[in-house]
Write an enzyme that holds these catalytic residues in place. Structure first.
Site, PDB file in Angstrom:
ATOM      1  N   ASP A   7       0.874  -1.172   0.000  1.00 42.50           N
ATOM      2  CA  ASP A   7       0.000   0.000   0.000  1.00 42.50           C
ATOM      3  C   ASP A   7       0.910   1.221   0.000  1.00 42.50           C
ATOM      4  O   ASP A   7       1.491   1.570   1.027  1.00 42.50           O
ATOM      5  CB  ASP A   7      -0.897  -0.005   1.238  1.00 42.50           C
ATOM      6  CG  ASP A   7      -1.852   1.181   1.273  1.00 42.50           C
ATOM      7  OD1 ASP A   7      -2.301   1.624   0.192  1.00 42.50           O
ATOM      8  OD2 ASP A   7      -2.150   1.660   2.383  1.00 42.50           O
ATOM      9  N   GLU A  70      -1.212  -1.225  -4.945  1.00 38.19           N
ATOM     10  CA  GLU A  70      -2.465  -0.509  -5.183  1.00 38.19           C
ATOM     11  C   GLU A  70      -2.210   0.680  -6.096  1.00 38.19           C
ATOM     12  O   GLU A  70      -1.221   1.394  -5.936  1.00 38.19           O
ATOM     13  CB  GLU A  70      -3.069  -0.034  -3.861  1.00 38.19           C
ATOM     14  CG  GLU A  70      -4.474   0.513  -4.021  1.00 38.19           C
ATOM     15  CD  GLU A  70      -5.133   0.769  -2.691  1.00 38.19           C
ATOM     16  OE1 GLU A  70      -6.082   0.041  -2.362  1.00 38.19           O
ATOM     17  OE2 GLU A  70      -4.694   1.685  -1.979  1.00 38.19           O
ATOM     18  N   ASP A 142      -2.540   0.806   7.261  1.00 33.50           N
ATOM     19  CA  ASP A 142      -1.770   0.670   6.024  1.00 33.50           C
ATOM     20  C   ASP A 142      -1.361  -0.787   5.794  1.00 33.50           C
ATOM     21  O   ASP A 142      -1.375  -1.274   4.660  1.00 33.50           O
ATOM     22  CB  ASP A 142      -0.532   1.574   6.048  1.00 33.50           C
ATOM     23  CG  ASP A 142      -0.911   3.038   6.123  1.00 33.50           C
ATOM     24  OD1 ASP A 142      -1.702   3.495   5.283  1.00 33.50           O
ATOM     25  OD2 ASP A 142      -0.417   3.729   7.039  1.00 33.50           O
TER      26      ASP A 142
END
Length: 172
Positions: A7, A70, A142
């Site tokens: 992430d 992502e 996260d």
């Protein structure tokens, strides 16, 4: 197979590693790489360097077979979006330098795969990560997002494997 989910973030880059065996998944490790400002005008370069070194250390320690990142969304703050994009570049570069194939997923695709709804909230994502990886202790939001990205990539890899294993009909 081990899958690393990332992430991207400039201050906090979440990561999560899962092991996949057929349709079963289990948690291996997760965490957050923190970058700090140097305070000497080189803040961005120093932060990116910290993120790169930290992610390389995670890859060296956990030896994943695949990685997924992502995709970044564009918001109203162009400067912030650009900086996040640079952190995302690090998230793509580190596994690529390690020879890993890197998948990329939009946030809504990750949520849809993990939760079943593309606009799920953070709490729903964390809940479903805990359901799919029993016993996991998540090192923050996260890291939870990174584990969700790893789960998403694992599911897509499983689907691809099943499609490739099916005999083609109508082909002689």
């Amino acid at each position: 197979m081990r899958v690393l989910g990332i992430d991207p973030g400039l201050r906090n880059m979440g990561w999560g590693v899962i092991a996949v065996d057929g349709s079963r998944m289990r948690h291996v490790a997760n965490g957050v790489i923190h970058s700090t400002a140097a305070g000497d005008g080189r803040d961005l370069a120093a932060r990116l360097s910290q993120l790169f070194r930290g992610l390389c250390a995670v890859i060296a320690e956990h030896r994943p077979d695949a990685a997924a990142v992502e995709q970044t969304f564009v918001n109203k703050d162009a400067s912030g979006t650009l900086k996040l994009g640079q952190a995302r570049g690090i998230a793509l570069l580190a596994p690529a330098e390690a020879g890993l194939e890197v998948g990329e997923y939009a946030p809504n695709a990750v949520k849809k795969t993990v939760v079943g709804v593309g606009h799920a909230g953070k709490e729903q994502v964390q809940h479903m990560v805990r359901v799919q990886l029993p016993g996991v202790v998540i090192d923050g939001a996260d890291a939870a997002d990174a584990l969700a990205i790893a789960i998403c990539h694992a599911r897509h890899l499983q689907g691809r494997t099943l499609r490739e294993a099916r005999p083609r009909q109508g082909v002689a």
